[in-house]
Design an enzyme around this catalytic site. Structure first.
Site, PDB file in Angstrom:
ATOM      1  N   ASP A   1       0.860  -1.197   0.000  1.00 51.19           N
ATOM      2  CA  ASP A   1       0.000   0.000   0.000  1.00 51.19           C
ATOM      3  C   ASP A   1       0.888   1.236   0.000  1.00 51.19           C
ATOM      4  O   ASP A   1       2.125   1.130  -0.054  1.00 51.19           O
ATOM      5  CB  ASP A   1      -0.956  -0.015   1.215  1.00 51.19           C
ATOM      6  CG  ASP A   1      -2.311   0.585   0.837  1.00 51.19           C
ATOM      7  OD1 ASP A   1      -2.327   1.740   0.369  1.00 51.19           O
ATOM      8  OD2 ASP A   1      -3.343  -0.098   0.974  1.00 51.19           O
TER       9      ASP A   1
ATOM     10  N   TYR B   1     -16.206  -4.469   8.623  1.00 43.45           N
ATOM     11  CA  TYR B   1     -14.965  -3.702   8.794  1.00 43.45           C
ATOM     12  C   TYR B   1     -14.578  -3.698  10.268  1.00 43.45           C
ATOM     13  O   TYR B   1     -15.087  -2.932  11.073  1.00 43.45           O
ATOM     14  CB  TYR B   1     -15.121  -2.295   8.190  1.00 43.45           C
ATOM     15  CG  TYR B   1     -14.615  -2.271   6.752  1.00 43.45           C
ATOM     16  CD1 TYR B   1     -14.959  -3.293   5.865  1.00 43.45           C
ATOM     17  CD2 TYR B   1     -13.741  -1.284   6.296  1.00 43.45           C
ATOM     18  CE1 TYR B   1     -14.478  -3.316   4.568  1.00 43.45           C
ATOM     19  CE2 TYR B   1     -13.253  -1.303   4.987  1.00 43.45           C
ATOM     20  CZ  TYR B   1     -13.629  -2.322   4.136  1.00 43.45           C
ATOM     21  OH  TYR B   1     -13.141  -2.359   2.854  1.00 43.45           O
TER      22      TYR B   1
ATOM     23  N   HIS C   1      -2.770   2.991  -4.666  1.00 44.27           N
ATOM     24  CA  HIS C   1      -2.168   2.464  -3.422  1.00 44.27           C
ATOM     25  C   HIS C   1      -0.754   1.938  -3.683  1.00 44.27           C
ATOM     26  O   HIS C   1      -0.355   0.909  -3.130  1.00 44.27           O
ATOM     27  CB  HIS C   1      -3.051   1.342  -2.831  1.00 44.27           C
ATOM     28  CG  HIS C   1      -4.359   1.833  -2.287  1.00 44.27           C
ATOM     29  ND1 HIS C   1      -4.511   2.290  -1.005  1.00 44.27           N
ATOM     30  CD2 HIS C   1      -5.587   1.943  -2.861  1.00 44.27           C
ATOM     31  CE1 HIS C   1      -5.781   2.654  -0.801  1.00 44.27           C
ATOM     32  NE2 HIS C   1      -6.439   2.462  -1.918  1.00 44.27           N
TER      33      HIS C   1
ATOM     34  N   ASP D   1     -11.951  -2.750  11.608  1.00 44.52           N
ATOM     35  CA  ASP D   1     -11.211  -1.598  12.128  1.00 44.52           C
ATOM     36  C   ASP D   1     -12.181  -0.587  12.737  1.00 44.52           C
ATOM     37  O   ASP D   1     -11.758   0.319  13.457  1.00 44.52           O
ATOM     38  CB  ASP D   1     -10.339  -0.933  11.049  1.00 44.52           C
ATOM     39  CG  ASP D   1     -11.091  -0.550   9.790  1.00 44.52           C
ATOM     40  OD1 ASP D   1     -12.191  -1.112   9.536  1.00 44.52           O
ATOM     41  OD2 ASP D   1     -10.590   0.301   9.034  1.00 44.52           O
TER      42      ASP D   1
ATOM     43  N   GLU E   1     -10.041   2.659  -4.932  1.00 40.97           N
ATOM     44  CA  GLU E   1      -9.578   4.015  -4.642  1.00 40.97           C
ATOM     45  C   GLU E   1      -8.365   4.422  -5.484  1.00 40.97           C
ATOM     46  O   GLU E   1      -7.314   4.738  -4.928  1.00 40.97           O
ATOM     47  CB  GLU E   1      -9.227   4.119  -3.157  1.00 40.97           C
ATOM     48  CG  GLU E   1     -10.403   3.776  -2.251  1.00 40.97           C
ATOM     49  CD  GLU E   1     -10.029   3.726  -0.777  1.00 40.97           C
ATOM     50  OE1 GLU E   1     -10.786   4.233   0.035  1.00 40.97           O
ATOM     51  OE2 GLU E   1      -8.961   3.156  -0.433  1.00 40.97           O
TER      52      GLU E   1
ATOM     53  N   TRP F   1      -8.162  -3.422   8.621  1.00 43.43           N
ATOM     54  CA  TRP F   1      -7.171  -2.418   8.204  1.00 43.43           C
ATOM     55  C   TRP F   1      -6.496  -1.888   9.454  1.00 43.43           C
ATOM     56  O   TRP F   1      -7.117  -1.773  10.507  1.00 43.43           O
ATOM     57  CB  TRP F   1      -7.885  -1.285   7.452  1.00 43.43           C
ATOM     58  CG  TRP F   1      -8.648  -1.772   6.256  1.00 43.43           C
ATOM     59  CD1 TRP F   1      -9.995  -2.002   6.175  1.00 43.43           C
ATOM     60  CD2 TRP F   1      -8.107  -2.127   4.972  1.00 43.43           C
ATOM     61  NE1 TRP F   1     -10.318  -2.459   4.918  1.00 43.43           N
ATOM     62  CE2 TRP F   1      -9.184  -2.541   4.163  1.00 43.43           C
ATOM     63  CE3 TRP F   1      -6.824  -2.124   4.430  1.00 43.43           C
ATOM     64  CZ2 TRP F   1      -9.018  -2.962   2.839  1.00 43.43           C
ATOM     65  CZ3 TRP F   1      -6.655  -2.531   3.120  1.00 43.43           C
ATOM     66  CH2 TRP F   1      -7.734  -2.941   2.334  1.00 43.43           C
ATOM     67  N   THR F   2      -5.214  -1.546   9.304  1.00 45.61           N
ATOM     68  CA  THR F   2      -4.464  -1.324  10.548  1.00 45.61           C
ATOM     69  C   THR F   2      -3.832   0.068  10.671  1.00 45.61           C
ATOM     70  O   THR F   2      -2.819   0.218  11.349  1.00 45.61           O
ATOM     71  CB  THR F   2      -3.368  -2.406  10.701  1.00 45.61           C
ATOM     72  OG1 THR F   2      -2.476  -2.320   9.572  1.00 45.61           O
ATOM     73  CG2 THR F   2      -3.956  -3.789  10.777  1.00 45.61           C
TER      74      THR F   2
END
Ligand code: ACM
Ligand code: ZN
Length: 546
Positions: A206, A437, A276, A439, A340, A487-488
Site C-alpha cells: 500500500d 470492517y 495504493h 477496524d 480508490e 485495516w491497521t
C-alpha cells in the site's frame, strides 16, 4: 462426607457444562443431536484410515498427542490398513477417523457413543473441522499447553453432521499500514482455524509500505518497505520521527503459506494496483506519471500518486512482480486491489492520455475515459495471471466501466457491488463496511475505546448480517461467501489487533458457516461468555469482553 459428595456432583456438572454441548459449538453445527451417555476420550486409541491424506492423518496424530499430554492419559495413534471394515464390523473401543467419499470436501460427521467415536470426512478440510469441533466439546484446557489431568476429558454422546454454508470464509489482514511479524500472523491463522475460517486475505502492499520481497525488484524491500515516521493519532500534519518498516522474505511467505495450508486455510495475497502504490514508486519513480520523487506515506489516506499505465515498463514491473507472487502462493486467486485509484495524474499525464487515445477510450454519461483505462489495466493483468493459472479478485471499483468475464468482485462499499456483480454473472464476496470492517469502533462512544478510524460495528451487528439480502435467488450461487477486513492504520500492536478481531470474528464465523435461519443471538452470547472467552483465555488471545 455428604458435603464432599454434593461438591463433587456440582463440580461434575460444572465441568460438563464447561466441556460444552454439541449445539454450543461455534460456529454452530448444521445438525447436532445430543444422546444419552458419554465417552471418555483421554486414553483411547486414535485410529486413522490410511486412505485419508497424509496431512489429515498428521492432524489427527497431533490432536491425539496433545490430548494425551494435557489429559495425562496418552492416546496412541495408528493408521492400520482395513480400518473402515473393522469399524463397521466391530465394537472395539477407540476414536476412529474414516474416509467417506460421499461427503463434500468441507463436510464431516462425528458420532459419539459408549466406548467409541467415529469421525467421517472425505479429506483434509473435513477432518480439520471435526477436530476443531472436538476441541470445542472438550474442556478449554485443550487449547492450552499445561497438563490438566483433573479435567474431565469426556464427550457427550451425540451425532453431529456438519458443513459450511459458504465456501469462502475469509479474514483479511493489513500488513502494510502496520507490519505483523510471522509469529503474529501465525497466531492470527490459528484463531481463524479454531473457528473454521478458510481464506486469509493478506494485504501486502500500500501507500504506506511494501511488505513482500520480490527478487527482481530488490529495492522494494530496501526502500519501499520503509517510511520516514508515522502520523501521531489523528493529526495528519504530525510525524513521530520514528523510521518504520518491515517485510516478509520469500522464505517467510512460504512458511506462512504452508502453516496456513496445514490448518485448512488458503492464503490470498493482495498486490493493490494501480492505486495504493506510492511505496513502490518511492523505489521505482520511473513507474509514476511524473517521475517523482516519491516517498512511502507517513500519513493515512489515499495518495493520488498512482502507477503510470501509459508506460509499458509499468506492465513489465507488474507482470514480473505477479509472476513471483503467483509462484509463492499456490491458491487459485490473486487479489489485485483496484480500489480508490485517483485519476488526477492520469488526466494530466501525456503517456496515459496517449494510451487512452490509442485504445479509443472516451468519457460517456456513466464513466470517464480514465475509468475505462483502469478496466484496461484490470483486463491486462487478468489475462496475464490466467497464463499462470490464476484468477483475479478486485475490490468493487473494478465493476466501474466494463469488467471482463472471470473476475471476482469483493464488495466493500456496501453490498451493491455483490448485487450488481452477481446479476451480471460475476462471482462476488461480501465484505461490506456496514458489517465486516473490523477496524471500526466497537462502542457507540469512541472515547471509551482505543483510538481508531471511526465507524461503529458492534458484535451484534456483525452477527445480524444477512449475506444474501438483496441478491436475486437465481444468482445466489455467485456469492462465494463472506469476509471481514482488518485495516491497521490505527492499530499498531498485536494486543490491539486481537482486540479488534475478537470476538467479532466468532460472530462472523457463524454468519459464514451456519445454515440460513440457524443463528441465534441469545445462544451465541451465552456460549461466548460460558465457553469461548475461557477458550480464548487458554489460547492466550486478547479480546473485547463486552
Ligand atoms: C477498501 O477498504 N479500500 C477496500
Ligand atoms: Zn501516466
Amino acid at each position: 462426607m455428604k458435603r464432599f459428595l454434593i461438591m463433587g456432583i456440582l463440580c461434575l456438572f460444572a465441568s460438563l457444562a464447561r466441556a460444552g454441548m454439541p449445539d454450543d459449538v461455534v460456529p454452530r453445527p448444521a445438525e447436532a443431536v445430543l444422546l444419552k451417555g458419554s465417552l471418555r476420550l483421554s486414553g483411547l486409541p486414535f485410529k486413522c484410515d490410511p486412505s485419508l491424506p497424509a496431512e489429515a492423518q498428521a492432524a489427527v496424530s497431533s490432536f491425539a498427542s496433545h490430548l494425551g499430554y494435557v489429559s495425562g492419559k496418552s492416546c496412541p495413534f495408528s493408521a492400520p490398513p482395513g480400518l473402515a471394515a473393522a469399524v463397521d464390523a466391530g465394537k472395539a473401543k477407540g476414536a476412529y477417523f474414516l474416509r467417506d467419499t460421499a461427503l463434500g470436501a468441507e463436510a464431516y460427521s462425528i458420532e459419539v457413543g459408549s466406548g467409541r467415536m467415529v469421525v467421517r470426512a472425505s479429506g483434509l478440510s473435513g477432518i480439520l473441522y471435526a477436530l476443531e469441533t472436538l476441541r470445542q466439546l472438550l474442556p478449554a484446557a485443550i487449547y492450552g499447553q499445561q497438563v490438566a489431568d483433573r479435567e474431565r476429558w469426556v464427550l457427550p454422546a451425540c451425532v453431529i453432521r456438519d458443513e459450511p454454508r459458504f465456501a469462502w470464509r475469509g479474514m483479511h489482514l493489513d500488513s502494510s499500514r502496520h507490519f505483523w511479524d510471522v509469529d503474529e500472523v501465525k497466531r492470527y491463522l490459528d484463531v481463524m482455524a479454531m473457528y473454521k475460517l478458510n481464506r486469509f486475505h493478506w494485504h501486502l502492499t500500500d501507500d504506506q509500505g511494501w511488505r513482500i520481497e520480490i527478487k527482481a525488484y530488490p529495492l522494494l524491500s530496501q526502500i519501499s518497505c520503509w517510511r520516514e515516521g508515522t502520523m501521531v493519532g489523528r493529526d495528519f500534519s504530525s510525524n513521530d520521527g520514528i523510521r518504520y518498516g518491515g517485510f516478509y522474505t520469500q522464505d517467510e511467505i512460504r512458511e506462512v503459506v504452508e502453516y496456513a495450508a496445514a490448518r485448512g486455510i488458503t492464503v490470498v495475497p493482495e498486490i493493490d494496483l494501480p492505486g495504493h502504490m506510492l511505496a513502490a514508486l518511492a523505489a521505482y519513480p520511473e513507474l509514476g506519471c511524473t517521475g517523482g520523487p516519491y516517498a512511502a506515506w507517513t500519513r493515512w489516506g489515499v495518495s493520488d500518486q498512482v502507477l503510470c499505465v501509459g508506460k509499458e515498463s509499468t506492465f513489465e514491473f507488474l507482470e514480473t512482480v505477479l509472476s513471483e507472487v503467483a509462484e509463492l502462493f499456490p491458491g487459485e486467486y490473486i487479489h489485485i486491489g483496484g480500489d480508490e485509484c485517483p485519476k488526477d495524474e492520469w488526466k494530466k499525464c501525456p503517456d496515459c492520455q496517449a494510451r487512452i487515445r490509442e485504445l479509443g477510450l472516451r468519457d460517456d454519461e456513466r464513466f470517464s475515459a480514465e475509468q475505462y483505462l483502469q478496466n484496461y489495466v484490470t483486463k491486462r493483468i487478468q489475462d496475464f495471471l490466467a497464463t499462470k493459472g490464476k484468477k483475479v479478485i478486485g475490490w468493487d471499483e473494478i465493476l466501474e466501466g466494463e469488467l471482463a468475464p472471470g473476475a471476482t468482485v469483493m464488495s466493500w462499499r456496501g453490498t451493491a457491488g455483490a448485487i450488481e456483480a452477481s446479476r451480471k454473472g460475476f462471482d462476488a464476496i461480501l465484505t461490506p463496511t456496514s458489517h465486516c470492517y473490523f477496524d471500526y469502533c466497537q462502542a457507540e462512544d469512541p472515547s471509551t475505546e482505543p483510538l481508531g478510524i471511526g465507524g461503529y460495528l458492534p458484535l451484534e451487528k456483525v452477527y445480524s448480517m444477512d449475506p444474501l439480502e438483496g441478491i436475486d435467488p437465481a444468482k445466489a450461487h455467485h456469492i462465494l461467501g463472506v469476509q471481514a477486513n482488518l485495516w491497521t492504520e490505527y492499530i499498531a500492536t498485536p494486543e490491539h489487533l486481537e482486540y479488534m478481531l475478537l470476538p467479532r470474528m466468532l460472530a462472523l464465523a457463524e454468519v459464514q458457516w451456519c445454515p440460513a435461519g440457524q443463528r441465534d443471538w441469545t445462544r451465541f452470547l451465552r456460549v461466548l461468555h460460558e465457553h469461548e472467552f475461557p477458550v480464548l483465555d487458554r489460547a492466550g488471545y486478547h479480546y473485547r469482553t463486552k
